[in-house]
Design an enzyme around this catalytic site. Structure first.
Site, PDB file in Angstrom:
ATOM      1  N   ASP A 163    -104.217   7.630 -52.774  1.00  0.00           N
ATOM      2  CA  ASP A 163    -103.306   8.745 -53.035  1.00  0.00           C
ATOM      3  C   ASP A 163    -102.031   8.612 -52.208  1.00  0.00           C
ATOM      4  O   ASP A 163    -100.943   8.948 -52.677  1.00  0.00           O
ATOM      5  CB  ASP A 163    -104.009  10.076 -52.737  1.00  0.00           C
ATOM      6  CG  ASP A 163    -105.303  10.218 -53.509  1.00  0.00           C
ATOM      7  OD1 ASP A 163    -105.345   9.795 -54.675  1.00  0.00           O
ATOM      8  OD2 ASP A 163    -106.283  10.736 -52.944  1.00  0.00           O
TER       9      ASP A 163
ATOM     10  N   SER B 112    -103.989  -1.307 -57.566  1.00  0.00           N
ATOM     11  CA  SER B 112    -104.430  -1.301 -56.174  1.00  0.00           C
ATOM     12  C   SER B 112    -105.625  -2.230 -56.016  1.00  0.00           C
ATOM     13  O   SER B 112    -106.524  -2.274 -56.859  1.00  0.00           O
ATOM     14  CB  SER B 112    -104.768   0.117 -55.711  1.00  0.00           C
ATOM     15  OG  SER B 112    -105.725   0.715 -56.551  1.00  0.00           O
TER      16      SER B 112
ATOM     17  N   GLU C 274    -106.676  -6.138 -50.066  1.00  0.00           N
ATOM     18  CA  GLU C 274    -105.796  -7.219 -50.531  1.00  0.00           C
ATOM     19  C   GLU C 274    -104.433  -6.708 -50.978  1.00  0.00           C
ATOM     20  O   GLU C 274    -103.599  -7.491 -51.447  1.00  0.00           O
ATOM     21  CB  GLU C 274    -106.465  -7.987 -51.661  1.00  0.00           C
ATOM     22  CG  GLU C 274    -107.732  -8.715 -51.231  1.00  0.00           C
ATOM     23  CD  GLU C 274    -108.320  -9.537 -52.352  1.00  0.00           C
ATOM     24  OE1 GLU C 274    -107.567 -10.234 -53.052  1.00  0.00           O
ATOM     25  OE2 GLU C 274    -109.550  -9.470 -52.536  1.00  0.00           O
TER      26      GLU C 274
END
Length: 328
Positions: free
Chosen positions: A265, A233, A237
């Site tokens: 999550d 992650s 971006e």
């Protein structure tokens, strides 16, 4: 035959207290515009998103971990409202409280995370027994969040080995020494998927990445050791989705962010939802990003309805990075 349900494990949950501020200025006195609290913890948030997504005809989500007896009703009410099956083990005392300071001007959240309750070895054995009875072959199990201070750093590594032996597919989302311990495992003790953020992957490598190619190569290194999918992650971006067969870069459009709480999550929930549906890689990336984008558009860990999530999928940009070391 009904597919197995999801199971999430949260060893160090928290009651998240979000304090809304017009603007956060460190070192000054603030007057909050308002505040709210809700059951939290990374695995709890994942379970909430999965439950929001599921049809009533589908199997319910199972959630387990450790909760303090004193303030357990906060979680019980949350699980009842979401129709999540509660298999948490109760400990004496109170579940910790995490404070989130939300700057309404920038949309940024400052987290103050308190230490959790200290389960002992006997309580960890109770949790292992819950996993033994609740895990079915083919079930997707999400292990996420920090460890309570009393548990050894190898706890996740050991739990992954147990769950793999039960035929589960495990997605691990943690950081620090527990993450490094899990990645040091061999053979059947490695998780099927992991979701580090860029900083966590850099910590594992031991240096910051100079470019995107270096990030992809680090993820591929983990895939070649036996991890099926690495999701990195990258905040605004987007995210990388890397396996030995593909390297995908997913980017959302510019979003109006209401709250960043639980966005990672929600991304995990989108990934495992797509995995369960046996989605091809591009659709998995779009679904994961759409879950996260839908979550960013509203406060709390919940998702909007299915149509609101699905409507975002087409706007997610997904690019194959065959030029950086993975085969298309």
């Amino acid at each position: 035959m009904t597919s197995p349900a999801f199971l999430t494990v949260t060893l160090n949950p928290a009651i998240d207290q979000t304090v809304h501020l017009t603007e956060l200025v460190p070192g000054t006195v603030h007057r909050a515009t308002h505040a709210e609290q809700r059951a939290g913890g990374k695995g709890v948030n994942v379970a909430a998103c999965l439950s929001d997504w599921r049809h009533s005809s589908e199997p319910p989500i199972i959630a387990t971990g450790f909760l303090g007896q004193i303030n357990a009703p906060t979680f019980q009410s949350f699980f009842d409202g979401k129709q999540i099956i509660d298999r948490f083990i109760r400990l004496p005392g109170q579940t910790r409280r995490n404070i989130k300071l939300l700057d309404e001007t920038t949309g940024d959240t400052t987290d103050i995370n308190l230490p959790g309750l200290p389960p002992d070895a006997a309580r960890l054995d109770e949790l292992r027994a819950v996993l033994e009875t609740q895990t079915q072959p083919g079930m997707i199990v999400v292990l996420s969040g920090s460890l309570p201070p009393s548990l050894p750093d190898k706890t996740y590594r050991d739990l992954v080995g147990q769950l793999n032996a039960r035929g589960a597919r495990v997605l691990l989302d943690t950081s620090g020494l527990p993450f490094r311990e899990a990645l040091a495992a061999t053979g059947g003790a490695l998780p099927w998927a992991i979701k580090p953020n860029q900083h966590e992957l850099e910590e594992w490598v031991g240096r910051p990445f100079g470019n995107l190619d270096e990030m992809v190569q680090a993820a591929l290194m983990l895939c070649r050791r036996g991890i099926g999918l690495v999701i990195v992650s990258r905040g605004a971006e987007g995210a990388l989705f890397i396996s030995e067969r593909h390297a995908l870069l997913g980017r959302p459009p510019l979003l109006k962010v209401t709250s960043t709480v639980g966005a990672g999550d929600a991304l995990v929930a989108g990934v495992v939802t797509a995995l369960r549906a046996q989605a091809e890689p591009e659709r998995l990336a779009r679904m994961a990003l759409a879950f996260a984008a839908a979550k960013l558009a509203q406060p709390g860990p919940s998702l909007p309805d299915r149509d609101a999530v699905l409507s975002r999928m087409a706007s997610m940009r997904v690019e194959r990075l065959s030029a950086v070391g993975a085969t298309a």
